[in-house]
Design an enzyme around this catalytic site. Sequence first.
Site, PDB file in Angstrom:
ATOM      1  N   GLU A  23       0.333  -2.484  -9.153  1.00 50.28           N
ATOM      2  CA  GLU A  23      -0.820  -1.569  -9.284  1.00 50.28           C
ATOM      3  C   GLU A  23      -0.832  -0.902 -10.659  1.00 50.28           C
ATOM      4  OE1 GLU A  23      -0.849   1.253  -5.996  1.00 50.28           O
ATOM      5  OE2 GLU A  23      -0.241  -0.278  -4.567  1.00 50.28           O
ATOM      6  N   GLU A  65       5.467   2.680  -0.002  1.00 50.71           N
ATOM      7  CA  GLU A  65       5.796   4.081  -0.329  1.00 50.71           C
ATOM      8  C   GLU A  65       6.664   4.746   0.738  1.00 50.71           C
ATOM      9  OE1 GLU A  65       2.048   5.946  -1.247  1.00 50.71           O
ATOM     10  OE2 GLU A  65       1.588   4.497  -2.809  1.00 50.71           O
TER      11      GLU A  65
HETATM   12  O1  9MR Z   1      -7.118   3.042  -5.313  1.00 48.61           O
HETATM   13  C1  9MR Z   1      -7.089   3.215  -3.915  1.00 48.61           C
HETATM   14  C2  9MR Z   1      -8.230   4.099  -3.454  1.00 48.61           C
HETATM   15  O2  9MR Z   1      -9.472   3.477  -3.732  1.00 48.61           O
HETATM   16  C3  9MR Z   1      -8.097   4.377  -1.966  1.00 48.61           C
HETATM   17  O3  9MR Z   1      -9.076   5.325  -1.592  1.00 48.61           O
HETATM   18  C4  9MR Z   1      -6.712   4.925  -1.651  1.00 48.61           C
HETATM   19  C5  9MR Z   1      -6.523   5.077  -0.166  1.00 48.61           C
HETATM   20  O4  9MR Z   1      -6.614   3.845   0.454  1.00 48.61           O
HETATM   21  O5  9MR Z   1      -5.704   4.041  -2.129  1.00 48.61           O
HETATM   22  C6  9MR Z   1      -5.762   3.811  -3.518  1.00 48.61           C
HETATM   23  O6  9MR Z   1      -4.753   2.910  -3.876  1.00 48.61           O
HETATM   24  C7  9MR Z   1      -3.409   3.384  -3.718  1.00 48.61           C
HETATM   25  C8  9MR Z   1      -2.552   2.219  -3.282  1.00 48.61           C
HETATM   26  O7  9MR Z   1      -3.043   1.623  -2.111  1.00 48.61           O
HETATM   27  C9  9MR Z   1      -1.122   2.666  -3.068  1.00 48.61           C
HETATM   28  N1  9MR Z   1      -0.600   3.283  -4.272  1.00 48.61           N
HETATM   29  C10 9MR Z   1      -1.401   4.372  -4.828  1.00 48.61           C
HETATM   30  C11 9MR Z   1      -2.842   3.902  -5.041  1.00 48.61           C
HETATM   31  C12 9MR Z   1      -3.661   5.044  -5.657  1.00 48.61           C
HETATM   32  O8  9MR Z   1      -3.764   6.107  -4.755  1.00 48.61           O
END
Ligand code: 9MR
Length: 362
Positions: A264, A157
Amino acid sequence: MSGLSRRSLIGAALALGACESRAQAPAAPVEIAPLRAAAPFPLGVCAQVSHIEDPDWVRLAATHFSQLTPEWEMKMEYIVRPDGSFRFDRADRLAAFARAHRMRLYCTTLVWYAQRPEGFEKLDESRTSFGRAFDAYITAVVGRYRGQAVGWDVVNEAVAEDGEGWRESLWASRLGDFDHMRRAFDVARAADPEAVLFINDYNLETIPKKLDTFQRLIERLLAAGAPVGGIGCQSHIDASLPSGVYTRTLEALARFGLPIHVSELDVSLVRAGRRPGLEARQADLYAEAMGAFLALPARQRFAFTLWGLRDKDSWLKRENGRDAPLLFDDQGRAKPAAAGLADALGALKPVGSLYGNENRAL
Ligand code: 9MR
């Protein structure tokens, strides 16, 4: 299966689903064959330690998925303690689970603007000591899973939400906005020469400027000699995405000739306004996403990953309890979304009860 018969199956499933919510009635409206066996590439799902402790999750995930991404316990937020030391207990458990279930391990994420652990923040401003800690982190984490991890999201990101340049972050401010990315790729490469190193981003479908800036960044990294080995398209889409947009996004990313990771995928209903008919759109979008991925040259199909297994496992449902973005419902039953994806893979099984009337007529 023809589009028409898929439509009627999914339509029947939707109708049954509707009855079900009114009458607490019957079992799974859709039956699908094990997806991992039908996919000619790895099919991934994300996981937390709490999931692998749930036998229902384990059964369903092991049936359908052949790759696992730790959802958050392999990120700095868990690994880096306030004093700067590392803990790997949970990431190790997820890695062991993947091995035990013959799943590939995919790892996320090394450098992410959203994470700035105290252990790093309190390091001094001088590039040397901060840079040394940055390198030490990447070397330790990537080195630990060397030989098992098939790939890493190295930079996550990095592009600003409106596509105007790159995001600010602790890493950019201390090590340089471009240099910290390039450095992360180089250090990761040295720590694991085999893992495929990815740059990963989201909202590439809906914000053309963001897609453009992402592509320019990849070009610049490649031109600088950074070992970028793959492109991750997170694919957090919602059910209002017009048909064709997702396909065009993957096609645009594939032009680099690098492996593509749909990293994702989920399809939010709530973000699309949760109006009637969205479940069918959701099913169509899952089918489109899978079709678009299947249309890529085989050598570019790195993996296709769902960001959660059952609706109740989704970060989107944690954000809004009414969302239902995934393939399986809270009870682990295949939804029309699963039928859409399975159909694109040729893994949709006709269900006896759905053909009951036709059989009687014969
Ligand atoms: O789904 C993930 C959530 O459980 C975590 O708390 C969060 C922070 O680590 O990250 C979420 O996953 C993200 C991913 O790593 C990057 N793209 C967006 C996802 C959703 O926020």
